[in-house]
Design an enzyme around this catalytic site. Structure first.
Site, short mmCIF file in Angstrom:
data_model
loop_
_atom_site.label_atom_id
_atom_site.label_comp_id
_atom_site.label_asym_id
_atom_site.label_seq_id
_atom_site.Cartn_x
_atom_site.Cartn_y
_atom_site.Cartn_z
N ASP A 49 0.84 -1.21 0.00
CA ASP A 49 0.00 0.00 0.00
C ASP A 49 0.88 1.26 0.00
OD1 ASP A 49 0.89 -0.06 2.63
OD2 ASP A 49 -1.09 0.18 3.53
N SER A 50 2.20 1.07 0.02
CA SER A 50 3.13 2.17 -0.26
C SER A 50 2.83 2.76 -1.64
CB SER A 50 4.59 1.69 -0.19
OG SER A 50 4.76 0.49 -0.91
N ASP A 88 -1.27 -6.23 -0.53
CA ASP A 88 -1.28 -5.59 0.80
C ASP A 88 -2.69 -5.08 1.10
OD1 ASP A 88 -0.11 -4.69 3.10
OD2 ASP A 88 1.02 -3.05 2.16
N LYS A 118 -1.23 -9.50 2.69
CA LYS A 118 -0.48 -9.06 3.87
C LYS A 118 -1.39 -8.18 4.73
CE LYS A 118 2.90 -5.77 3.80
NZ LYS A 118 2.30 -4.77 4.71
N GLU A 120 -1.33 -5.72 8.36
CA GLU A 120 -0.55 -5.07 9.42
C GLU A 120 -1.18 -5.36 10.78
OE1 GLU A 120 0.33 -0.92 8.86
OE2 GLU A 120 1.01 -1.22 6.80
N GLU A 187 9.25 -4.41 10.50
CA GLU A 187 9.63 -3.09 9.96
C GLU A 187 10.06 -2.16 11.09
OE1 GLU A 187 6.92 -1.30 7.19
OE2 GLU A 187 8.03 0.61 7.18
O1 KIV Z 1 3.47 -1.12 1.60
C1 KIV Z 1 4.62 -1.57 1.59
O2 KIV Z 1 5.40 -1.36 0.65
C2 KIV Z 1 5.04 -2.38 2.72
C3 KIV Z 1 6.47 -2.78 2.82
C4 KIV Z 1 7.35 -1.63 3.01
C5 KIV Z 1 6.68 -3.84 3.84
O3 KIV Z 1 4.23 -2.68 3.55
#
Ligand code: KIV
Length: 271
Positions: A49-50, A88, A118, A120, A187
């Site tokens: 989600d970056s 994510d 993924k 969090e 992280e």
């Molecule tokens: O969103 C992302 O890119 C991430 C990674 C930095 C682990 O969660």
């Protein structure tokens, strides 16, 4: 130059930790970068989600929606990568209830074709992880400096420096393993704590700002290639300044158009 190696699965990732082979993870958000990352031999492509910050220009990751994630994850899976593709789960796509979480994880698999999702969060998310894994969708955990919690943390601050915080992170990692996560991202935590967690759980740890002793490493693609410079955390290593190369190419193009040097007849059609 498509790799002949077999598709990476969650079983492959488990074997890599058992065999002491490091796991290389990169983010990607579209067809060309997924293709390049796969050709370079990454084991896992994370559609993080970056995306919100490095591609869509948001201030942080909190605004990212499921539709945006599905749109970009679909572009990544169209590259048919050998790497395992992890989608994510964006902010508020899984926190509300485990049923909503499973529905959104299912959309990731059915609509975007990802191999895993993924999430969090630590102990508090264990029940949700168990529920999604119960629906046969592999889940990667993510603890430490989890960017979706920046409002609670008060910014991007290294986590687990105090001993009670460190003990909580160990409990979080164990709860995620017990709930069925196939790997856990660590992280922004001190490297000794990451080393301890890596030795105390059986599933692989994937570090980002967590030192050299994790089972693997993940970086954000735009950080690696120099296309994002808003933040420069200590853990980022830039392997190329692609931003400079691209800007230079664009400015040469602009000059050539203005000066009438492009296109020449070489780039034009005849009769
Ligand atoms: O969103 C992302 O890119 C991430 C990674 C930095 C682990 O969660």
């Amino acid at each position: 130059m498509k790799s002949e190696r077999k598709k990476v699965t969650v079983a492959t990732i488990a074997k890599m930790k058992q065999g002491g082979e490091k796991i290389a993870v990169l983010t990607a958000y579209d067809f060309p970068t997924a293709t390049l990352a796969d050709e370079a031999g990454v084991d896992i492509i994370l559609v993080g989600d970056s995306l919100g910050m490095v591609v869509l220009g948001y201030e942080n990751t909190l605004s990212v929606t499921m539709s945006e994630m599905l749109h970009h994850a679909s572009a990544v899976t169209r590259a048919r990568p050998r790497a395992l593709v992890v989608g994510d789960m964006p902010f508020m796509s899984f926190q509300e209830s485990r049923e909503r979480a499973a529905r959104n994880a299912g959309r990731f698999v059915k609509k975007a074709g990802v191999d895993a999702v993924k999430i969090e969060g630590g102990e508090a998310m264990a029940d949700t992880v168990r529920y999604i894994v119960g629906a046969s969708i592999p889940v990667m955990g993510h603890i430490g400096l989890t960017p979706q919690s920046i409002l609670r943390f008060g910014g991007y601050k290294v986590q687990g420096k105090k001993s009670e915080e460190a003990e909580q992170l160990v409990r979080d990692a164990k709860a995620l393993e017990e709930a069925g996560c196939f790997a856990v991202v660590l992280e922004g935590i001190p490297w000794r704590l990451a080393q301890r967690i890596t030795s105390e759980i059986n599933v692989p740890t994937i570090g980002i700002g967590a030192g050299p002793h994790c089972s693997g490493q993940v970086l954000v693609l735009h950080d690696v290639i120099g296309l994002f410079s808003k933040y420069a955390p200590r853990f980022v290593k830039r392997y190329v300044e692609a931003g400079d190369l691209i800007r230079d190419a664009f400015s040469r193009y602009v000059s050539e158009v203005k000066e009438g040097k492009f296109p020449t007849l070489e780039y034009s059609y005849g009769e």
